[in-house]
Design a protein around this motif. Structure first.
Motif, PDB file in Angstrom:
ATOM      1  N   TYR A 152       0.833  -1.205   0.000  1.00 34.03           N
ATOM      2  CA  TYR A 152       0.000   0.000   0.000  1.00 34.03           C
ATOM      3  C   TYR A 152       0.868   1.256   0.000  1.00 34.03           C
ATOM      4  O   TYR A 152       0.619   2.192  -0.779  1.00 34.03           O
ATOM      5  CB  TYR A 152      -0.923  -0.003   1.220  1.00 34.03           C
ATOM      6  CG  TYR A 152      -1.881   1.164   1.243  1.00 34.03           C
ATOM      7  CD1 TYR A 152      -3.144   1.050   0.683  1.00 34.03           C
ATOM      8  CD2 TYR A 152      -1.526   2.378   1.822  1.00 34.03           C
ATOM      9  CE1 TYR A 152      -4.035   2.119   0.686  1.00 34.03           C
ATOM     10  CE2 TYR A 152      -2.392   3.456   1.826  1.00 34.03           C
ATOM     11  CZ  TYR A 152      -3.643   3.318   1.262  1.00 34.03           C
ATOM     12  OH  TYR A 152      -4.510   4.394   1.263  1.00 34.03           O
ATOM     13  N   VAL A 153       1.867   1.296   0.879  1.00 36.30           N
ATOM     14  CA  VAL A 153       2.742   2.471   0.951  1.00 36.30           C
ATOM     15  C   VAL A 153       3.503   2.643  -0.356  1.00 36.30           C
ATOM     16  O   VAL A 153       3.649   3.764  -0.866  1.00 36.30           O
ATOM     17  CB  VAL A 153       3.712   2.351   2.147  1.00 36.30           C
ATOM     18  CG1 VAL A 153       4.739   3.481   2.137  1.00 36.30           C
ATOM     19  CG2 VAL A 153       2.940   2.357   3.462  1.00 36.30           C
ATOM     20  N   ARG A 203       1.171   4.213  -2.948  1.00 35.62           N
ATOM     21  CA  ARG A 203       0.867   5.625  -2.739  1.00 35.62           C
ATOM     22  C   ARG A 203       2.070   6.515  -3.046  1.00 35.62           C
ATOM     23  O   ARG A 203       1.906   7.672  -3.428  1.00 35.62           O
ATOM     24  CB  ARG A 203       0.401   5.858  -1.294  1.00 35.62           C
ATOM     25  CG  ARG A 203      -0.894   5.170  -0.934  1.00 35.62           C
ATOM     26  CD  ARG A 203      -2.025   5.516  -1.893  1.00 35.62           C
ATOM     27  NE  ARG A 203      -2.376   6.909  -1.861  1.00 35.62           N
ATOM     28  CZ  ARG A 203      -3.399   7.432  -1.183  1.00 35.62           C
ATOM     29  NH1 ARG A 203      -4.174   6.625  -0.469  1.00 35.62           N
ATOM     30  NH2 ARG A 203      -3.670   8.713  -1.224  1.00 35.62           N
ATOM     31  N   ARG A 204       3.270   5.974  -2.891  1.00 30.65           N
ATOM     32  CA  ARG A 204       4.461   6.772  -3.167  1.00 30.65           C
ATOM     33  C   ARG A 204       4.902   6.693  -4.628  1.00 30.65           C
ATOM     34  O   ARG A 204       5.878   7.319  -5.012  1.00 30.65           O
ATOM     35  CB  ARG A 204       5.615   6.328  -2.261  1.00 30.65           C
ATOM     36  CG  ARG A 204       5.387   6.706  -0.803  1.00 30.65           C
ATOM     37  CD  ARG A 204       6.600   6.439   0.053  1.00 30.65           C
ATOM     38  NE  ARG A 204       6.418   7.008   1.379  1.00 30.65           N
ATOM     39  CZ  ARG A 204       7.328   6.944   2.354  1.00 30.65           C
ATOM     40  NH1 ARG A 204       8.479   6.325   2.121  1.00 30.65           N
ATOM     41  NH2 ARG A 204       7.095   7.487   3.531  1.00 30.65           N
ATOM     42  N   GLY A 258      -1.290   0.682   6.388  1.00 27.66           N
ATOM     43  CA  GLY A 258      -0.530   1.434   5.396  1.00 27.66           C
ATOM     44  C   GLY A 258      -1.077   2.836   5.204  1.00 27.66           C
ATOM     45  O   GLY A 258      -0.316   3.792   5.046  1.00 27.66           O
ATOM     46  N   HIS A 259      -2.397   2.975   5.213  1.00 28.39           N
ATOM     47  CA  HIS A 259      -2.995   4.293   5.027  1.00 28.39           C
ATOM     48  C   HIS A 259      -2.702   5.199   6.219  1.00 28.39           C
ATOM     49  O   HIS A 259      -2.431   6.400   6.041  1.00 28.39           O
ATOM     50  CB  HIS A 259      -4.495   4.168   4.824  1.00 28.39           C
ATOM     51  CG  HIS A 259      -5.156   5.470   4.492  1.00 28.39           C
ATOM     52  ND1 HIS A 259      -5.039   6.067   3.249  1.00 28.39           N
ATOM     53  CD2 HIS A 259      -5.911   6.316   5.255  1.00 28.39           C
ATOM     54  CE1 HIS A 259      -5.705   7.215   3.248  1.00 28.39           C
ATOM     55  NE2 HIS A 259      -6.244   7.380   4.448  1.00 28.39           N
ATOM     56  N   TYR A 261      -0.074   5.043   8.173  1.00 24.19           N
ATOM     57  CA  TYR A 261       1.325   5.456   8.060  1.00 24.19           C
ATOM     58  C   TYR A 261       1.492   6.508   6.967  1.00 24.19           C
ATOM     59  O   TYR A 261       2.183   7.519   7.169  1.00 24.19           O
ATOM     60  CB  TYR A 261       2.221   4.249   7.761  1.00 24.19           C
ATOM     61  CG  TYR A 261       3.665   4.656   7.570  1.00 24.19           C
ATOM     62  CD1 TYR A 261       4.513   4.810   8.661  1.00 24.19           C
ATOM     63  CD2 TYR A 261       4.176   4.900   6.297  1.00 24.19           C
ATOM     64  CE1 TYR A 261       5.829   5.208   8.492  1.00 24.19           C
ATOM     65  CE2 TYR A 261       5.500   5.300   6.128  1.00 24.19           C
ATOM     66  CZ  TYR A 261       6.310   5.449   7.220  1.00 24.19           C
ATOM     67  OH  TYR A 261       7.609   5.854   7.047  1.00 24.19           O
ATOM     68  N   TYR A 262       0.884   6.278   5.819  1.00 22.26           N
ATOM     69  CA  TYR A 262       0.995   7.223   4.702  1.00 22.26           C
ATOM     70  C   TYR A 262       0.475   8.605   5.095  1.00 22.26           C
ATOM     71  O   TYR A 262       1.101   9.626   4.789  1.00 22.26           O
ATOM     72  CB  TYR A 262       0.221   6.689   3.499  1.00 22.26           C
ATOM     73  CG  TYR A 262       0.075   7.684   2.385  1.00 22.26           C
ATOM     74  CD1 TYR A 262       1.147   7.996   1.553  1.00 22.26           C
ATOM     75  CD2 TYR A 262      -1.149   8.323   2.168  1.00 22.26           C
ATOM     76  CE1 TYR A 262       1.016   8.921   0.533  1.00 22.26           C
ATOM     77  CE2 TYR A 262      -1.291   9.244   1.148  1.00 22.26           C
ATOM     78  CZ  TYR A 262      -0.211   9.536   0.335  1.00 22.26           C
ATOM     79  OH  TYR A 262      -0.354  10.458  -0.674  1.00 22.26           O
ATOM     80  N   ASP A 274       3.386  11.158   5.219  1.00 17.40           N
ATOM     81  CA  ASP A 274       3.476  11.845   3.936  1.00 17.40           C
ATOM     82  C   ASP A 274       2.511  13.015   3.793  1.00 17.40           C
ATOM     83  O   ASP A 274       2.828  13.991   3.118  1.00 17.40           O
ATOM     84  CB  ASP A 274       3.206  10.853   2.790  1.00 17.40           C
ATOM     85  CG  ASP A 274       4.283   9.798   2.673  1.00 17.40           C
ATOM     86  OD1 ASP A 274       4.997   9.577   3.663  1.00 17.40           O
ATOM     87  OD2 ASP A 274       4.405   9.173   1.617  1.00 17.40           O
ATOM     88  N   HIS A 307       9.404  12.192  -3.138  1.00 18.78           N
ATOM     89  CA  HIS A 307       9.174  12.013  -1.704  1.00 18.78           C
ATOM     90  C   HIS A 307      10.484  12.176  -0.953  1.00 18.78           C
ATOM     91  O   HIS A 307      11.321  11.308  -0.980  1.00 18.78           O
ATOM     92  CB  HIS A 307       8.589  10.618  -1.465  1.00 18.78           C
ATOM     93  CG  HIS A 307       8.298  10.389  -0.004  1.00 18.78           C
ATOM     94  ND1 HIS A 307       7.165  10.834   0.617  1.00 18.78           N
ATOM     95  CD2 HIS A 307       9.028   9.772   0.936  1.00 18.78           C
ATOM     96  CE1 HIS A 307       7.196  10.487   1.856  1.00 18.78           C
ATOM     97  NE2 HIS A 307       8.319   9.849   2.089  1.00 18.78           N
TER      98      HIS A 307
END
Length: 255
Positions: free
Chosen positions: A127-128, A131-132, A176-177, A179-180, A184, A251
């Motif tokens: 997931y991370v 998103r990155r 994951g969301h 953390y993101y 981020d 990032h």
């Protein structure tokens, strides 16, 4: 010899995780230990102080079959891709991400009756990574195309087609969301970084130096979601490596 060279080429956190996952799963398959020795059980952890269960449950991936190969493939591919990409030169930050995600999953596990969280942690990394790398084009077995942020959902649908429970995958996506967002999104909104890596974790990697992100490169060619990891991180022609360069440029974190 080629396998040995490939193994040594893995970044330190990825290499350690893959090694422990293989040894734990193989140990259970050979009956040296049993899954009952490593599974997560809150009562055994807090009442009988079997604290190793907080960690060992992340290393067991079931029987040595197709499912194990499937999970190990994604573990190696995306764990390595993250550590060599947006976490290049910041293995301490990557380890902290895994610790944060593992802690979050451990808090959720008693409420959904999940004893092994390795698959959820792998899904968190997928997931991370997605998103990155928002502009990376992927394909699913050459059938249809999509961008990287949709990869976890495609894999979730694939798991459902195989008859697997969605709970494990959804837990990883949720972790994951979180953390993101905290790492981020929230720092860009508030100017604060709540998940700053503790100094104790950084002490484990004294050899790390600050790495300057390279210039932006053109987006890579479409790659398959099941494509094997690139052999060498320096090969710019490999699609996954182009994705990493793009991700690092998009990032950047201040320690």
């Amino acid at each position: 010899m080629a396998i040995e060279e490939w193994y040594k080429s893995l970044p330190i956190v990825t290499r350690t995780y893959v090694t422990m996952a293989f040894l734990t799963t193989a140990g259970c398959a050979l009956e040296i230990i049993t899954p009952f020795n490593v599974y997560f059980n809150a009562k055994l952890v807090f009442k009988k102080l079997q604290l190793w269960r907080l960690v060992t449950n992340f290393f067991f991936f079931g029987n040595l079959g197709l499912d194990f190969v499937f999970h190990m493939f994604f573990l190696i591919k995306y764990c390595k891709s993250l550590e060599e990409g947006s976490f290049r030169g910041r293995s301490a930050d990557f380890l902290w991400m895994l610790i944060f995600g593992g802690s979050l999953l451990t808090c959720i596990a008693p409420f959904v009756n999940i004893q092994f969280l390795g698959s959820s942690l792998t899904f968190m990394m997928v997931y991370v990574w997605g998103r990155r790398h928002q502009y990376v084009n992927l394909s699913f077995l050459g059938i249809f195309n999509f961008t990287a942020p949709y990869l976890p959902w495609v894999l979730l649908a694939f798991s459902l087609m195989l008859g697997s429970s969605p709970v494990v995958d959804l837990m990883g996506m949720a972790a994951g969301h979180v953390y993101y967002f905290l790492e981020d999104v929230y720092p860009r909104i508030s100017g604060r970084r709540p998940l700053k890596t503790p100094a104790l974790i950084k002490m484990l990697f004294p050899q790390e130096d600050m790495v300057t992100a390279p210039a932006v490169v053109p987006p890579p060619e479409r790659q398959d979601a099941f494509e094997a990891p690139a052999a060498a991180p320096g090969q710019a022609a490999a699609g996954a490596e182009g994705a990493e360069a793009d991700g690092r440029a998009r990032h950047q974190h201040a320690d």
